[in-house]
Write a protein that holds these residues in place. Structure first.
Motif, PDB file in Angstrom:
ATOM      1  N   GLY A 289      44.532  38.733  28.667  1.00  0.00           N
ATOM      2  CA  GLY A 289      43.879  39.412  29.772  1.00  0.00           C
ATOM      3  C   GLY A 289      43.842  38.537  30.998  1.00  0.00           C
ATOM      4  N   PRO A 290      43.254  39.034  32.079  1.00  0.00           N
ATOM      5  CA  PRO A 290      43.227  38.270  33.331  1.00  0.00           C
ATOM      6  C   PRO A 290      42.381  37.011  33.217  1.00  0.00           C
ATOM      7  CG  PRO A 290      41.868  40.239  33.494  1.00  0.00           C
ATOM      8  CD  PRO A 290      42.618  40.351  32.207  1.00  0.00           C
ATOM      9  N   ARG A 291      42.816  35.978  33.945  1.00  0.00           N
ATOM     10  CA  ARG A 291      42.149  34.677  33.928  1.00  0.00           C
ATOM     11  C   ARG A 291      41.869  34.200  35.345  1.00  0.00           C
ATOM     12  NH1 ARG A 291      45.629  34.723  29.711  1.00  0.00           N
ATOM     13  NH2 ARG A 291      44.921  33.843  27.709  1.00  0.00           N
ATOM     14  N   LEU A 292      40.849  33.362  35.456  1.00  0.00           N
ATOM     15  CA  LEU A 292      40.557  32.655  36.702  1.00  0.00           C
ATOM     16  C   LEU A 292      40.475  31.169  36.375  1.00  0.00           C
ATOM     17  CD1 LEU A 292      37.673  34.888  38.113  1.00  0.00           C
ATOM     18  CD2 LEU A 292      40.050  34.862  38.901  1.00  0.00           C
ATOM     19  N   ALA A 293      41.241  30.371  37.089  1.00  0.00           N
ATOM     20  CA  ALA A 293      41.198  28.923  36.881  1.00  0.00           C
ATOM     21  C   ALA A 293      39.936  28.354  37.516  1.00  0.00           C
ATOM     22  CB  ALA A 293      42.433  28.271  37.497  1.00  0.00           C
ATOM     23  N   PRO A 294      39.453  27.217  37.030  1.00  0.00           N
ATOM     24  CA  PRO A 294      38.252  26.613  37.633  1.00  0.00           C
ATOM     25  C   PRO A 294      38.513  26.179  39.068  1.00  0.00           C
ATOM     26  CG  PRO A 294      39.264  25.111  36.067  1.00  0.00           C
ATOM     27  CD  PRO A 294      39.965  26.427  35.897  1.00  0.00           C
ATOM     28  N   LEU A 295      37.549  26.402  39.930  1.00  0.00           N
ATOM     29  CA  LEU A 295      37.706  26.026  41.331  1.00  0.00           C
ATOM     30  C   LEU A 295      37.827  24.517  41.494  1.00  0.00           C
ATOM     31  CD1 LEU A 295      35.208  28.442  43.121  1.00  0.00           C
ATOM     32  CD2 LEU A 295      37.698  28.587  43.044  1.00  0.00           C
ATOM     33  N   SER A 296      37.237  23.765  40.580  1.00  0.00           N
ATOM     34  CA  SER A 296      37.288  22.305  40.683  1.00  0.00           C
ATOM     35  C   SER A 296      38.648  21.742  40.304  1.00  0.00           C
ATOM     36  CB  SER A 296      36.224  21.680  39.775  1.00  0.00           C
ATOM     37  OG  SER A 296      36.547  21.886  38.410  1.00  0.00           O
ATOM     38  N   GLY A 297      39.468  22.569  39.642  1.00  0.00           N
ATOM     39  CA  GLY A 297      40.772  22.114  39.211  1.00  0.00           C
ATOM     40  C   GLY A 297      40.814  21.612  37.782  1.00  0.00           C
ATOM     41  N   ARG A 298      39.676  21.383  37.175  1.00  0.00           N
ATOM     42  CA  ARG A 298      39.621  20.915  35.792  1.00  0.00           C
ATOM     43  C   ARG A 298      38.554  21.694  35.036  1.00  0.00           C
ATOM     44  NH1 ARG A 298      37.643  14.988  33.496  1.00  0.00           N
ATOM     45  NH2 ARG A 298      37.758  15.541  31.284  1.00  0.00           N
ATOM     46  N   ALA A 299      38.947  22.332  33.942  1.00  0.00           N
ATOM     47  CA  ALA A 299      38.001  23.141  33.170  1.00  0.00           C
ATOM     48  C   ALA A 299      37.116  22.271  32.298  1.00  0.00           C
ATOM     49  CB  ALA A 299      38.763  24.133  32.302  1.00  0.00           C
ATOM     50  N   ARG A 300      35.818  22.397  32.502  1.00  0.00           N
ATOM     51  CA  ARG A 300      34.836  21.748  31.632  1.00  0.00           C
ATOM     52  C   ARG A 300      34.024  22.778  30.859  1.00  0.00           C
ATOM     53  NH1 ARG A 300      35.292  18.577  36.209  1.00  0.00           N
ATOM     54  NH2 ARG A 300      35.615  16.345  35.831  1.00  0.00           N
ATOM     55  N   GLN A 301      34.171  24.033  31.253  1.00  0.00           N
ATOM     56  CA  GLN A 301      33.541  25.145  30.540  1.00  0.00           C
ATOM     57  C   GLN A 301      34.505  26.327  30.504  1.00  0.00           C
ATOM     58  OE1 GLN A 301      31.246  24.710  33.670  1.00  0.00           O
ATOM     59  NE2 GLN A 301      30.399  22.839  32.810  1.00  0.00           N
ATOM     60  N   LEU A 302      34.260  27.221  29.563  1.00  0.00           N
ATOM     61  CA  LEU A 302      35.045  28.450  29.441  1.00  0.00           C
ATOM     62  C   LEU A 302      34.084  29.620  29.294  1.00  0.00           C
ATOM     63  CD1 LEU A 302      37.676  30.095  28.907  1.00  0.00           C
ATOM     64  CD2 LEU A 302      37.380  29.523  26.476  1.00  0.00           C
ATOM     65  N   VAL A 303      34.262  30.630  30.120  1.00  0.00           N
ATOM     66  CA  VAL A 303      33.481  31.861  30.019  1.00  0.00           C
ATOM     67  C   VAL A 303      34.430  32.992  29.627  1.00  0.00           C
ATOM     68  CG1 VAL A 303      31.984  33.512  31.199  1.00  0.00           C
ATOM     69  CG2 VAL A 303      31.837  31.066  31.756  1.00  0.00           C
ATOM     70  N   VAL A 304      34.161  33.592  28.482  1.00  0.00           N
ATOM     71  CA  VAL A 304      34.962  34.708  27.982  1.00  0.00           C
ATOM     72  C   VAL A 304      34.127  35.976  28.095  1.00  0.00           C
ATOM     73  CG1 VAL A 304      36.182  35.668  26.004  1.00  0.00           C
ATOM     74  CG2 VAL A 304      36.238  33.197  26.421  1.00  0.00           C
ATOM     75  N   ILE A 305      34.690  37.007  28.719  1.00  0.00           N
ATOM     76  CA  ILE A 305      33.959  38.231  29.041  1.00  0.00           C
ATOM     77  C   ILE A 305      34.612  39.402  28.308  1.00  0.00           C
ATOM     78  CG2 ILE A 305      33.107  39.677  30.920  1.00  0.00           C
ATOM     79  CD1 ILE A 305      33.800  37.251  32.813  1.00  0.00           C
ATOM     80  N   LEU A 306      33.844  40.087  27.474  1.00  0.00           N
ATOM     81  CA  LEU A 306      34.356  41.199  26.670  1.00  0.00           C
ATOM     82  C   LEU A 306      33.905  42.530  27.272  1.00  0.00           C
ATOM     83  CD1 LEU A 306      33.684  39.816  23.057  1.00  0.00           C
ATOM     84  CD2 LEU A 306      35.645  39.402  24.572  1.00  0.00           C
ATOM     85  N   HIS A 307      34.864  43.360  27.610  1.00  0.00           N
ATOM     86  CA  HIS A 307      34.593  44.615  28.324  1.00  0.00           C
ATOM     87  C   HIS A 307      34.020  45.685  27.408  1.00  0.00           C
ATOM     88  CE1 HIS A 307      38.043  46.681  26.489  1.00  0.00           C
ATOM     89  NE2 HIS A 307      38.758  45.582  26.710  1.00  0.00           N
ATOM     90  N   GLY A 308      33.625  46.790  28.029  1.00  0.00           N
ATOM     91  CA  GLY A 308      33.081  47.924  27.306  1.00  0.00           C
ATOM     92  C   GLY A 308      34.147  48.897  26.847  1.00  0.00           C
ATOM     93  N   TYR A 309      33.717  49.880  26.092  1.00  0.00           N
ATOM     94  CA  TYR A 309      34.600  50.907  25.532  1.00  0.00           C
ATOM     95  C   TYR A 309      35.288  51.688  26.655  1.00  0.00           C
ATOM     96  CZ  TYR A 309      35.848  55.001  22.642  1.00  0.00           C
ATOM     97  OH  TYR A 309      36.507  56.019  22.003  1.00  0.00           O
ATOM     98  N   GLY A 310      36.613  51.769  26.588  1.00  0.00           N
ATOM     99  CA  GLY A 310      37.372  52.525  27.571  1.00  0.00           C
ATOM    100  C   GLY A 310      37.698  51.779  28.843  1.00  0.00           C
ATOM    101  N   ALA A 311      37.273  50.519  28.939  1.00  0.00           N
ATOM    102  CA  ALA A 311      37.594  49.685  30.106  1.00  0.00           C
ATOM    103  C   ALA A 311      38.706  48.706  29.703  1.00  0.00           C
ATOM    104  CB  ALA A 311      36.348  48.951  30.586  1.00  0.00           C
ATOM    105  N   ASP A 312      38.862  47.650  30.484  1.00  0.00           N
ATOM    106  CA  ASP A 312      39.793  46.584  30.110  1.00  0.00           C
ATOM    107  C   ASP A 312      39.377  45.309  30.834  1.00  0.00           C
ATOM    108  OD1 ASP A 312      40.722  46.815  32.759  1.00  0.00           O
ATOM    109  OD2 ASP A 312      42.536  47.893  32.189  1.00  0.00           O
ATOM    110  N   GLY A 313      40.135  44.252  30.630  1.00  0.00           N
ATOM    111  CA  GLY A 313      39.773  42.970  31.217  1.00  0.00           C
ATOM    112  C   GLY A 313      39.720  42.978  32.725  1.00  0.00           C
ATOM    113  N   ASP A 314      40.560  43.794  33.351  1.00  0.00           N
ATOM    114  CA  ASP A 314      40.551  43.851  34.815  1.00  0.00           C
ATOM    115  C   ASP A 314      39.208  44.335  35.350  1.00  0.00           C
ATOM    116  OD1 ASP A 314      43.137  42.888  35.287  1.00  0.00           O
ATOM    117  OD2 ASP A 314      44.027  44.875  34.991  1.00  0.00           O
ATOM    118  N   ASP A 315      38.509  45.160  34.586  1.00  0.00           N
ATOM    119  CA  ASP A 315      37.201  45.648  35.031  1.00  0.00           C
ATOM    120  C   ASP A 315      36.141  44.555  35.025  1.00  0.00           C
ATOM    121  OD1 ASP A 315      37.951  48.298  35.480  1.00  0.00           O
ATOM    122  OD2 ASP A 315      37.659  48.839  33.383  1.00  0.00           O
TER     123      ASP A 315
END
Length: 214
Positions: free
Chosen positions: A4-30
């Protein structure tokens, strides 16, 4: 394999990961829009919103984590069991890719995504930093003896929700608290099955606390 769609960390280095699970009938873009709203405040976080593994039975343009035909507790429970392995595999792969562990993971869900996020997040080998559930419910509230970890949980719900009643937030919170989890709830009286600016703020605060505690 989920993706699904991703956003890189603004700082340039990932120290955390946030995974977002959509609702029924939607998708990651939502739902990746939540990452857009949060990334300024969480500059070290990478965001990803995977698409559910199946086309939605009743909304073919969207995706589902599992079918919703009967809309009863057994269907929710079996659905969460069925999709758990795919979500675990995705989380493990994303964490490896970023050289992070579960202590740097924030798992967020909306509606059906909340059901799956709570089910999977409470059964990881190691505790995520935070679980955040919007407008959802807890599958299998009588089966929490099997949970393996106890991350902080934040539940947020609209008082006017006509899809999943707000009372379900209280049911989930009571069951989770009885199982020894720290649960914070936020009822927003004047919204329905949605996420507004106030709800975004509560979610951001929960993630920030979880990441600071790591």
């Amino acid at each position: 394999m989920l993706d699904g769609p991703r956003l890189a960390p603004l700082s340039g280095r990932a120290r955390q990961l946030v995974v977002i699970l959509h609702g029924y009938g939607a998708d990651g873009d939502d739902l990746i829009a939540l990452g857009e709203a949060w990334r300024q405040a969480l500059p070290d976080a990478a965001f990803v919103a995977p698409d559910g593994p199946e086309p939605c039975d009743h909304m073919p343009s969207g995706r589902q984590w599992f079918p919703l035909d009967l809309r009863n507790p057994r269907e929710y429970w079996l659905g969460c069991i069925g999709v758990r392995a795919a979500i675990d595999c995705f989380l493990d792969a994303e964490l490896r890719r970023l050289a992070l562990d579960d202590g740097a993971l924030g798992l967020v869900g909306f509606s059906q995504g909340t059901m799956t996020a709570l089910h999977v997040g409470l059964r990881r080998k190691n505790a995520p930093a935070a679980l955040v559930g919007y407008s959802g419910r807890l599958a299998g509230p009588d089966s929490l003896a099997e949970v393996t970890v106890r991350p902080p949980v934040t539940l947020i719900h609209g008082g006017l929700d006509d899809v999943i009643p707000a009372v379900d937030m209280g049911v989930a919170a009571t069951a989770l608290s009885s199982a020894g989890l720290a649960v914070e709830t936020h009822l927003i009286p004047d919204i329905g099955h949605e996420i507004d600016g106030r709800a975004l703020g509560f979610g951001l605060a929960a993630l920030s606390r979880g990441f600071q505690a790591d």
